[in-house]
Motif scaffolding. Structure first.
Motif, PDB file in Angstrom:
ATOM      1  N   THR A 135       1.607   1.552  23.205  1.00  0.00           N
ATOM      2  CA  THR A 135       1.408   0.120  22.986  1.00  0.00           C
ATOM      3  C   THR A 135       0.289  -0.020  21.957  1.00  0.00           C
ATOM      4  OG1 THR A 135       2.126  -0.485  25.213  1.00  0.00           O
ATOM      5  CG2 THR A 135       0.703  -2.050  24.064  1.00  0.00           C
ATOM      6  N   PHE A 136       0.525  -0.716  20.859  1.00  0.00           N
ATOM      7  CA  PHE A 136      -0.471  -0.792  19.783  1.00  0.00           C
ATOM      8  C   PHE A 136      -0.270  -2.066  18.973  1.00  0.00           C
ATOM      9  CE2 PHE A 136       3.166   1.637  18.306  1.00  0.00           C
ATOM     10  CZ  PHE A 136       3.479   1.038  17.082  1.00  0.00           C
ATOM     11  N   SER A 137      -1.337  -2.357  18.183  1.00  0.00           N
ATOM     12  CA  SER A 137      -1.262  -3.476  17.223  1.00  0.00           C
ATOM     13  C   SER A 137      -1.735  -2.996  15.858  1.00  0.00           C
ATOM     14  CB  SER A 137      -2.141  -4.641  17.703  1.00  0.00           C
ATOM     15  OG  SER A 137      -3.513  -4.270  17.671  1.00  0.00           O
ATOM     16  N   TYR A 138      -1.102  -3.478  14.823  1.00  0.00           N
ATOM     17  CA  TYR A 138      -1.510  -3.241  13.441  1.00  0.00           C
ATOM     18  C   TYR A 138      -2.137  -4.526  12.917  1.00  0.00           C
ATOM     19  CZ  TYR A 138       1.189   1.135  13.228  1.00  0.00           C
ATOM     20  OH  TYR A 138       1.658   2.405  13.436  1.00  0.00           O
ATOM     21  N   SER A 139      -3.462  -4.448  12.575  1.00  0.00           N
ATOM     22  CA  SER A 139      -4.181  -5.635  12.092  1.00  0.00           C
ATOM     23  C   SER A 139      -4.700  -5.367  10.682  1.00  0.00           C
ATOM     24  CB  SER A 139      -5.364  -5.975  13.014  1.00  0.00           C
ATOM     25  OG  SER A 139      -4.902  -6.161  14.337  1.00  0.00           O
ATOM     26  N   PRO A 140      -4.561  -6.338   9.778  1.00  0.00           N
ATOM     27  CA  PRO A 140      -5.047  -6.124   8.397  1.00  0.00           C
ATOM     28  C   PRO A 140      -6.579  -6.082   8.354  1.00  0.00           C
ATOM     29  CG  PRO A 140      -4.315  -8.380   8.697  1.00  0.00           C
ATOM     30  CD  PRO A 140      -3.976  -7.661   9.963  1.00  0.00           C
ATOM     31  N   ILE A 141      -7.139  -5.167   7.484  1.00  0.00           N
ATOM     32  CA  ILE A 141      -8.578  -5.100   7.229  1.00  0.00           C
ATOM     33  C   ILE A 141      -8.825  -5.688   5.831  1.00  0.00           C
ATOM     34  CG2 ILE A 141     -10.605  -3.605   7.010  1.00  0.00           C
ATOM     35  CD1 ILE A 141      -9.102  -1.550   8.714  1.00  0.00           C
ATOM     36  N   ARG A 142      -9.513  -6.802   5.789  1.00  0.00           N
ATOM     37  CA  ARG A 142      -9.779  -7.458   4.503  1.00  0.00           C
ATOM     38  C   ARG A 142     -10.934  -6.730   3.781  1.00  0.00           C
ATOM     39  NH1 ARG A 142      -5.512 -10.792   3.338  1.00  0.00           N
ATOM     40  NH2 ARG A 142      -4.762 -11.685   5.299  1.00  0.00           N
TER      41      ARG A 142
END
Length: 973
Positions: A135-142
């Motif tokens: 179970t995971f999430s991909y979040s953008p790094i600005r």
């Protein structure tokens, strides 16, 4: 260089082992470059990652270089860590890049975060493609430009959770599915069905059941394997597991059996765990489970524990059904014993009550006249039946002694051929008298045989009695032969034979072959069982060979010598009373079986009380010769008696000459008393003949059964002569009264038929003449108004009289049972109804008649009779409703039926009249016009006409809604 090191130590501070590894890495050699050149967004993200205790992976730059912390490191496994640090993700996760690559690219290009729960990723991190869930999430790094510089991944491995839940469902499914099993084989089949729902953990399975010794394994169920990949029990190590009771791991299945495919993927299964199925409370396995191991899951302790629980569930299911089977077998054994006891008590009741009747009844008669006493045939009958009771008691005593282990045999060397020949020859006269051949072939033996003389006599007598009883023609043969250290006695007959399905039960105690044709139905069902027990006392055995309709051969085998016998019983002295009987008494009983036939005794003309009892001809049926002769002598003092030996002969005699009364035993060979009763009641010539049943079955249930079967009376043995004579006399008197009543009814019916003819002809003719004359008078032009009204009144009155005559004729036919005749043909009910209403309108010109038609009105009916129904119902409604109110007639079509309803207003029908409304001579109390008062036959006739058409009629009546008659008619018969 020192500045670079200071920057690295500052940015990559902390982080445990991964912090140390990152700080020791020369980042200038990677695509990320020296740490001091990293943008602040990357520095901050990596610092957060290293100092977090949650598994975090950072993907940076267009190449998605991987940076991760200590918590994430185990997810890489020994194959990928520490090599994965600083490498592009595509190089590290080649096996799953087709899954996660597009997701990461979407975050980089669109800046949209993702969420994935329990997604399966087949990771290669231990040398094989492992089934893993995350179970995971991909979040953008600005980054500093505002664009997406990388992807922040918070990830948690859920492999253990997903596998546990899946395995738990299987463990829950197993007992649920197998709970309905009734056999061990069915339990295995249902367990295999449950395992087939989880091919991920159990790619294939094989379930074996072991025999009681654990040596033979039977494949009972399997899943996941094609038929060509089966292998033998040895290939699957079944013997080893069944002996040791321990699990065995089988590797290299592809080498043993070729490619073994199973599960949900295309990867070959190369290993299996073979587990014993040990039922609770048992030491040895009852079966073996071969469970294929998933090539994508490591065989750890949890996997082994799961398969062990599966084997335990299946073993519990097998144990449960075996316990149920054992309980069922015990219940069946108890039920069989109960049935055997019931049969025994039923048979022994007959065996006791019949001789008791033949002893008590003559003794009671002798007590009435003590000076005369018993003499001649009556005395011989009492003595013969006393011996019969003694024989029965002795047989029961022998059987009881053997079962309790108290039988005392005295074995001695005997010249068996001469003893057997002497015993068998006692039957020669009885066999030859019955018209059969009798052969005794007992040549001398080379050595004496150790037997108990009295017990051997019982063996020979019982076998010969059985052969004589069930052989009606042909021959009986007795042979004695030495056979390889044994001696064989065979009794062969050409009798009725034994059905194949009955052969295994021939020697069961109390068992009797149902429907067997023999000379008598008498017996307790212990004769052959006693033979078997007596032969076993001699260390021998008995068997039977039989063909239905051709005959049977009973063979007794006894060892020679005395080594097989108890030494203390060799030449022992008897301490128990002998239970043997002389051959003469047995032969006298056999002679009774051949005394059947038809005999007739005429009524003596000089009996002293001839006028006291009604005369009559009695048919007596009993297979017991003594009972038949005794009853014949007793009854012949008052009536003519014809005596026969069985139900078939009785049926033939009754059809030749219908008796005034039939007195029949219940238990008889061939056609018994109940069967005879059914045949008599089915024949019109004999269905009214009174029948008295004689039975040894006592109790209320037996009496009720006999009366329900159609018997007029039921007499239980033993009975007194006075009771029998009283019941026979009462039934003859009742029968004569019934015959006289029938004759009277027949005469009355003939008179009423004649009356119908008179009414039909002599009354209708003048009324028809009146009608013709009145109609002719109306056609004359010179009639004034008053004369016209008078002529119309004449027509109305004549038509009413004609209808009255018709109703009386219909009523008489219905009452006589012939019914109102109907003649069907295609009819339109709408047209019939209109015609009937037109006629009624002439009689009731001032009343309003409303008619409604819905649907097709065609069907196959008697149009004239339906017109009669409409006229009677509508006429009834007109008579019982106030003037000025309409009568409504509705015809509505239904599927296959038509519904006719006639409704009127006015006072409702009295509640006490409703239940008898359709009976004859019923009239309401509220007729509006006394001049049109009916005789009360209209609704009676309507009901009979409707029922003759297969229809129904009902009525509803209330103060608020008035009265409605509803007729429902099927369109066709």
């Amino acid at each position: 260089m020192r500045a670079e090191r200071c920057a690295s130590d500052e940015v990559l501070a902390g982080g445990g082992e991964m912090g140390v590894l990152m700080r020791s890495t020369d980042w200038s050699r990677t695509v990320l470059g020296p740490v001091e050149t990293w943008p602040q967004s990357l520095r901050t993200t990596v610092s957060t990652c290293l100092n977090s205790r949650f598994p975090i992976l950072v993907w940076w730059g267009p190449d998605l270089v991987m940076l991760y912390n200590d918590a994430y490191r185990p997810m890489l496994g020994r194959d990928k860590h520490p090599r994965a640090l600083g490498l592009p993700g595509r190089e590290v996760w080649q096996e799953i890049w087709h899954i996660i690559g597009p997701m990461l690219e979407g975050v980089l290009h669109r800046g949209e975060a993702t969420w994935s729960e329990n997604i399966m990723l087949p990771l290669v991190r231990a040398g094989f493609a492992e089934e893993c869930y995350f179970t995971f999430s991909y979040s953008p790094i600005r980054d500093e430009s505002g664009g997406v510089g990388g992807v922040f991944t918070a990830v948690y491995e859920t492999t253990g959770q997903v596998l546990s839940e899946r395995r738990l469902r299987t463990l829950q499914e197993l007992p649920s599915r197998t709970s309905t099993a009734r056999t061990a084989e069915e339990a295995c089949a249902l367990a295999a069905e449950a395992l087939s729902q989880n091919l991920a953990d159990v790619p294939f399975s094989r379930l074996y059941l072991l025999d009681d010794e654990g040596r033979k394994a039977l494949l009972t169920a399997f899943t996941g394997l094609p038929p060509e990949v089966m292998g033998s029990a040895e290939d699957w190590s079944i013997p080893e597991v069944s002996r040791s009771g321990q699990s065995v791991l089988l590797d290299g299945l592809s080498r043993r059996l070729g490619a073994v495919m199973g599960g949900q993927g295309a990867t070959a299964v190369d290993a299996a765990l073979v587990l014993p199925l040990v039922c609770p409370g048992e030491a040895r396995p009852s079966g073996v489970l071969v469970a294929g191991l998933s090539p994508h899951v490591l065989l750890d302790e949890k996997y082994r524990s799961f398969l062990g629980l599966v084997a335990g569930q299946i073993a519990t299911a097998i144990g449960r059904v075996r316990v149920l089977q054992e309980a069922q077998q015990r219940a069946e054994a108890l039920a069989a014993l109960d049935r055997a006891k019931t049969a025994f008590f039923s048979n022994v009741s007959h065996e006791l009550r019949t001789p008791l009747t033949l002893m008590l009844s003559p003794l009671e008669q002798a007590l009435v006249v003590p000076d005369e006493g018993l003499r001649g045939e009556e005395l011989r009958t009492v003595h013969r039946n006393s011996l019969r009771l003694l024989k029965l008691v002795n047989a029961l005593l022998d059987f009881s002694r053997i079962e309790e282990g108290r039988a005392q045999a005295s074995f001695e060397p005997v010249e068996l051929s001469s003893l057997t020949a002497d015993l068998a020859s006692s039957f020669r006269s009885a066999v030859e008298k019955a018209g059969m051949r009798f052969t005794v072939d007992c040549p001398p033996l080379q050595e004496p045989v150790w037997v108990d003389r009295e017990l051997w006599e019982k063996i020979v007598f019982n076998l010969l009695s059985n052969a004589f009883k069930f052989t009606l023609a042909g021959a009986i043969a007795v042979r004695l032969r030495p056979v390889e250290g044994h001696v064989e006695l065979s009794v062969e007959d050409t009798g009725t034979g034994i059905p194949r399905e009955e052969l295994p039960r021939v020697f069961e105690r109390f068992h009797r072959v149902q429907g067997a044709k023999g000379r008598s139905i008498e017996g307790t069902g212990i004769g052959l069982a006693l033979v078997q027990e007596l032969v076993r006392l001699h260390g021998g055995s008995v068997r039977v060979e039989s063909t239905l309709g051709q005959g049977s051969t009973f063979t007794v085998t006894i060892p020679l010598g005395n080594a097989h016998l108890p030494r203390e019983r060799l030449g022992a002295t008897r301490t128990q009373a002998s239970t043997g009987l002389e051959a003469a008494s047995l032969l006298e009983e056999l002679s009774q079986w051949t005394g059947g036939g038809v005999s007739t005794l005429s009524t003596p003309s000089s009996r002293s009380h001839q006028g006291e009892l009604p005369a009559g001809h009695i048919l007596l049926v009993d297979d017991n010769t003594d009972m038949r002769h005794y009853l014949q002598r007793l009854l012949a003092e008052h009536w003519t008696v014809e005596a026969v030996a069985d139900g078939v002969m009785a049926l033939e005699a009754a059809r030749k000459r219908v008796p005034d009364l039939i007195l029949s035993d219940v238990m008889m060979p061939g056609l018994d008393g109940f069967g005879l009763l059914r045949e008599l009641r089915a024949d019109p010539r004999t269905q009214t003949v009174p029948v008295i049943l004689l039975s040894a079955r006592a109790g209320e249930e037996a009496t009720v059964e006999g009366m329900n079967a159609g018997a007029d009376d039921y007499l239980i043995k033993p009975f007194s002569a006075r009771e029998l004579l009283a019941r026979v006399s009462a039934q003859l008197a009742l029968s004569r009264m019934r015959q006289e009543a029938l004759q009277e009814a027949r005469k009355r019916a003939e008179f009423e038929q004649q009356l119908i003819g008179i009414v039909s002809h002599d009354l209708r003719n003048p009324i028809n003449a009146v009608l013709l004359s009145a109609h002719a008078l109306l056609k004359r032009e010179e009639l004034n108004e008053r004369s016209t009204k008078n002529a119309a009144r004449i027509i109305t009155s004549a038509e009413r009289a004609s209808r009255l005559i018709r109703d009386l004729l219909d009523f008489t036919q219905a009452r006589l049972g012939t019914g109102i005749p109907v003649y069907r043909k295609p009819v339109d009910l709408h047209a019939v109804t209109r015609a009937a209403l037109e006629e009624l309108h002439v009689a009731f010109p001032e009343r309003e008649l409303l008619i409604e038609h819905e649907g097709d009105g065609c069907g196959e009916w008697d149009g004239e009779r339906l017109g009669q129904v409409v006229q009677n119902l509508v006429g009834n409604a007109l008579r019982y409703s106030p003037e000025g109110t309409p009568v409504r007639v509705v015809i509505r079509a239904e599927e296959g039926h038509l519904l006719l309803s006639v409704s009127n207003q006015g006072q409702p029908i009295q509640e006490d009249l409703l239940p008898r409304l359709f009976q004859a001579m019923q009239r309401g109390a509220s007729e509006m016009d006394p001049s049109t008062r009916s005789v009360g036959l209209g609704l009676f006739i309507v009901d009979h006409i409707v029922r003759a058409h297969g229809g129904t009629i009902d009525v509803k009546s209330s103060e608020a809604e008035g009265t409605t008659f509803r007729v429902r008619l099927p369109r066709r018969e």
